[in-house]
Write an enzyme that holds these catalytic residues in place. Structure first.
Site, mmCIF file in Angstrom:
data_model
loop_
_atom_site.group_PDB
_atom_site.id
_atom_site.type_symbol
_atom_site.label_atom_id
_atom_site.label_comp_id
_atom_site.label_asym_id
_atom_site.label_seq_id
_atom_site.Cartn_x
_atom_site.Cartn_y
_atom_site.Cartn_z
ATOM 1 N N ILE A 161 -14.812 84.369 79.826
ATOM 2 C CA ILE A 161 -16.332 83.962 81.295
ATOM 3 C C ILE A 161 -16.670 85.631 82.437
ATOM 4 O O ILE A 161 -17.740 85.886 82.170
ATOM 5 C CB ILE A 161 -15.233 83.396 82.605
ATOM 6 C CG1 ILE A 161 -15.237 81.719 81.966
ATOM 7 C CG2 ILE A 161 -16.417 83.225 83.847
ATOM 8 C CD1 ILE A 161 -14.513 81.144 82.854
ATOM 9 N N THR A 239 -13.838 83.777 91.552
ATOM 10 C CA THR A 239 -14.532 82.034 90.898
ATOM 11 C C THR A 239 -13.179 82.276 89.739
ATOM 12 O O THR A 239 -13.037 81.356 89.098
ATOM 13 C CB THR A 239 -15.898 82.374 89.874
ATOM 14 O OG1 THR A 239 -16.138 83.535 89.241
ATOM 15 C CG2 THR A 239 -17.002 82.384 90.673
ATOM 16 N N ALA A 240 -11.936 83.095 89.694
ATOM 17 C CA ALA A 240 -10.725 83.365 89.135
ATOM 18 C C ALA A 240 -9.481 82.111 89.772
ATOM 19 O O ALA A 240 -10.029 80.926 89.420
ATOM 20 C CB ALA A 240 -10.740 84.191 88.705
ATOM 21 N N ARG A 241 -8.797 82.229 91.208
ATOM 22 C CA ARG A 241 -8.339 81.896 91.434
ATOM 23 C C ARG A 241 -7.955 82.016 92.541
ATOM 24 O O ARG A 241 -7.751 83.706 92.787
ATOM 25 C CB ARG A 241 -6.954 81.300 90.761
ATOM 26 C CG ARG A 241 -6.971 80.398 89.483
ATOM 27 C CD ARG A 241 -6.968 78.876 89.988
ATOM 28 N NE ARG A 241 -7.066 77.828 89.186
ATOM 29 C CZ ARG A 241 -8.261 77.183 88.672
ATOM 30 N NH1 ARG A 241 -9.162 78.016 88.764
ATOM 31 N NH2 ARG A 241 -7.594 76.365 87.418
ATOM 32 N N ASP A 265 -15.737 81.090 95.551
ATOM 33 C CA ASP A 265 -15.282 80.156 95.113
ATOM 34 C C ASP A 265 -14.106 79.124 95.008
ATOM 35 O O ASP A 265 -14.274 78.324 94.920
ATOM 36 C CB ASP A 265 -16.021 79.877 93.912
ATOM 37 C CG ASP A 265 -16.487 78.126 93.381
ATOM 38 O OD1 ASP A 265 -16.680 77.412 93.741
ATOM 39 O OD2 ASP A 265 -16.696 78.648 91.726
ATOM 40 N N GLU A 270 -6.136 75.681 98.290
ATOM 41 C CA GLU A 270 -7.273 75.426 98.742
ATOM 42 C C GLU A 270 -6.887 73.539 99.258
ATOM 43 O O GLU A 270 -5.814 72.776 98.266
ATOM 44 C CB GLU A 270 -7.993 74.353 97.320
ATOM 45 C CG GLU A 270 -8.814 76.033 96.820
ATOM 46 C CD GLU A 270 -9.666 75.581 95.786
ATOM 47 O OE1 GLU A 270 -9.523 75.228 94.828
ATOM 48 O OE2 GLU A 270 -10.133 76.890 94.718
ATOM 49 N N HIS A 288 -15.232 75.587 95.653
ATOM 50 C CA HIS A 288 -14.480 74.999 93.895
ATOM 51 C C HIS A 288 -15.368 74.712 92.895
ATOM 52 O O HIS A 288 -15.475 73.949 92.726
ATOM 53 C CB HIS A 288 -13.472 74.937 93.542
ATOM 54 C CG HIS A 288 -12.022 75.128 92.412
ATOM 55 N ND1 HIS A 288 -11.071 75.448 92.386
ATOM 56 C CD2 HIS A 288 -12.599 75.261 91.229
ATOM 57 C CE1 HIS A 288 -10.971 75.847 91.226
ATOM 58 N NE2 HIS A 288 -11.373 75.680 90.554
ATOM 59 N N ILE A 289 -16.418 74.946 93.065
ATOM 60 C CA ILE A 289 -17.940 74.518 92.041
ATOM 61 C C ILE A 289 -18.137 75.210 90.922
ATOM 62 O O ILE A 289 -19.112 75.178 90.032
ATOM 63 C CB ILE A 289 -18.589 73.860 93.205
ATOM 64 C CG1 ILE A 289 -19.880 75.279 93.702
ATOM 65 C CG2 ILE A 289 -18.724 72.987 94.084
ATOM 66 C CD1 ILE A 289 -20.709 75.129 94.430
ATOM 67 N N GLY A 290 -17.747 76.245 90.469
ATOM 68 C CA GLY A 290 -17.848 76.787 89.237
ATOM 69 C C GLY A 290 -18.376 75.985 88.022
ATOM 70 O O GLY A 290 -18.585 76.474 86.916
ATOM 71 N N SER A 291 -17.293 75.200 87.724
ATOM 72 C CA SER A 291 -17.261 74.232 86.417
ATOM 73 C C SER A 291 -18.462 73.103 86.901
ATOM 74 O O SER A 291 -18.541 72.007 86.131
ATOM 75 C CB SER A 291 -16.352 73.949 86.052
ATOM 76 O OG SER A 291 -14.818 73.021 86.826
HETATM 77 C C1 DGY Z 1 -11.145 75.112 85.707
HETATM 78 O O1 DGY Z 1 -10.963 75.117 84.750
HETATM 79 O O2 DGY Z 1 -10.594 76.195 85.552
HETATM 80 C C2 DGY Z 1 -11.889 74.888 86.863
HETATM 81 O O3 DGY Z 1 -12.041 76.398 87.898
HETATM 82 C C3 DGY Z 1 -11.536 73.776 87.914
HETATM 83 O O4 DGY Z 1 -10.290 74.332 87.921
#
Ligand code: DGY
Length: 322
Positions: A161, A239-241, A265, A270, A288-291
Site C-alpha cells: 500500500i 490508513t493502517a491501524r 481512517d 473503533e 475505516h473506508i480504506g477498502s
Molecule cells: C483490512 O483489510 O485490513 C482493512 O483495513 C479492513 O479491515
C-alpha cells in the site's frame, strides 16, 4: 457442487458475496443478519468447521481456545490480522487466512484523499457551505490550505500500500521518502529516498503516511517524542491501524499547532474514537473506508471464500497466515 460446506458468517456481506455463499456453501448467519457478538459466534460455531469473520470481533487467545472443537478454519475478510492472535491459533491448530493484494489500490486512494483533504481543509470547507456560512469567493479565503504538489511525502512501512501511495504521489510531483525495517530493491524503490535514521526522516518530511502493520512493536509508534521531531507544518495520515499512533499525543499536537493537520481512517478502539478528535477542525475523520469500494470489498470477500473453498477441498488455502 456439494453443499455440506457449513460456514458461520459473522457479518453482513456485500450482495454478490452473499449470493456466492448461498450458491457454494451452507452459510449460517446471525439472527438479525448483522454483525454477531463474541457470544453469538461461540454459540453459532457449534458443529461448524469454518468461520468467515471480520476485524469487528477480536479473536484473542481466550476466544480462540473457547471455540468449539468442530472449528478448523477462520477466514478474515481483511488483509490486517491484528484482531487475531496468530500464536494462539497455531497452538490451537486453527487454520487462519487473510486477503492480501486485493485492497492495495483502494486503500492507497483513501490515503491520497486524506492527504489532499487535510492539506486543503476540505472537511472544514464543506462544513462551512452546509452551515450556510460561506460568504462568497474572496482571495483572502477563510479556508486557506497548504500546497501538496512538490512537497515531501514520508511513508512509514513501504509495503504494497505504501508503494501504491508513492505511485500516486509521484503524479503530484511529490518527493518520496520512506523508513521501515528494510531498504527496498531499486525497482520497488523507484527513486524514493530511504532513511535508516528515523529522526532524519521525521524532520525532513511534510506528510507522514503510516502503512506499517499493527503489532506489539508498532504499538503507539507515532508518539509525543516522534511528533516533536516533525515540522509544525507537517500532516499525519493513518490508513493502517489506529493502534500505531498515540491518540492523546496527536490530539495535543494538533490542538497546540505542533502539527498542521491529520487525516485518519482508522482508530484505536473503533468505532469508539477518542472524543478529542471531534473538537478539532484540523483533522479529517473517516469511518475505516480504506477498502470500501464495491469492487474491492467483493474481491476481498471472494478471496476469503476461495480460502475456505480450499479448506473444504482439503487443500492448502492460498492466503494462510496460521
Ligand atoms: C483490512 O483489510 O485490513 C482493512 O483495513 C479492513 O479491515
Amino acid at each position: 457442487m456439494s453443499k455440506n460446506r457449513n460456514v458461520l458468517v459473522t457479518n453482513r456481506l456485500p450482495a454478490a458475496v452473499e449470493a456466492r455463499l448461498d450458491a457454494e456453501f451452507s452459510p449460517k448467519r446471525g439472527a438479525n443478519g448483522g454483525s454477531m457478538t463474541r457470544e453469538e459466534i461461540l454459540e453459532g460455531a457449534k458443529e461448524t468447521p469454518c468461520l468467515l469473520i471480520s476485524p469487528a470481533v477480536r479473536f484473542d487467545r481466550e476466544m480462540i481456545f473457547a471455540l468449539p472443537a468442530s472449528v478448523k478454519a477462520v477466514a478474515t475478510v481483511s488483509v490486517g490480522f491484528d484482531h487475531i492472535d496468530l500464536e494462539a491459533a497455531r497452538e490451537r491448530g486453527l487454520i487462519v487466512t487473510n486477503t492480501p493484494d486485493v485492497l492495495t489500490d483502494s486503500t492507497a486512494d483513501i490515503a491520497l484523499v486524506l492527504m489532499l483533504s487535510a492539506a486543503r481543509r476540505t472537511g472544514e470547507a464543506e462544513r462551512q457551505v452546509r452551515a450556510g456560512k460561506w460568504g462568497g469567493y474572496t482571495p483572502a479565503s477563510s479556508i486557506m490550505g497548504i500546497e501538496v504538489s512538490g512537497k515531501k511525502l514520508g511513508i512509514y512501512g513501504m509495503g504494497r500500500i505504501g508503494q501504491a501511495l508513492a505511485t500516486r504521489a509521484r503524479a503530484l510531483n511529490m518527493e518520496i521518502h520512506y523508513a521501515g525495517r528494510r531498504r527496498l530493491p531499486p525497482e520497488q524503490e523507484q527513486g524514493a529516498i530511504y532513511h535508516p535514521d528515523l529522526s532524519g526522516f521525521l524532520g525532513e518530511i511534510d506528510f507522514l503516511s503510516l502503512h506499517c502493520p499493527s503489532t506489539a512493536e508498532t504499538y503507539h509508534w507515532l508518539d509525543a517524542a516522534k511528533i516533536a521531531q516533525m515540522k509544525p507544518s507537517a500532516i499525519v495520515i493513518n490508513t493502517a491501524r489506529g493502534a500505531v499512533l498515540d491518540d492523546a499525543a496527536l490530539i495535543a499536537a494538533l490542538k497546540e499547532g505542533r502539527l498542521y493537520a491529520a487525516g485518519l481512517d482508522v482508530f484505536e478502539n473503533e468505532p469508539n474514537i477518542n472524543p478529542g478528535y471531534l473538537e478539532l477542525e484540523n483533522v479529517v475523520l473517516l469511518p475505516h473506508i480504506g477498502s470500501a469500494t464495491t469492487e474491492t470489498r467483493n474481491a476481498v470477500c471472494f478471496k476469503a471464500l476461495d480460502n475456505l473453498a480450499a479448506v473444504f477441498a482439503g487443500q492448502e488455502p492460498p492466503d494462510r497466515i496460521a
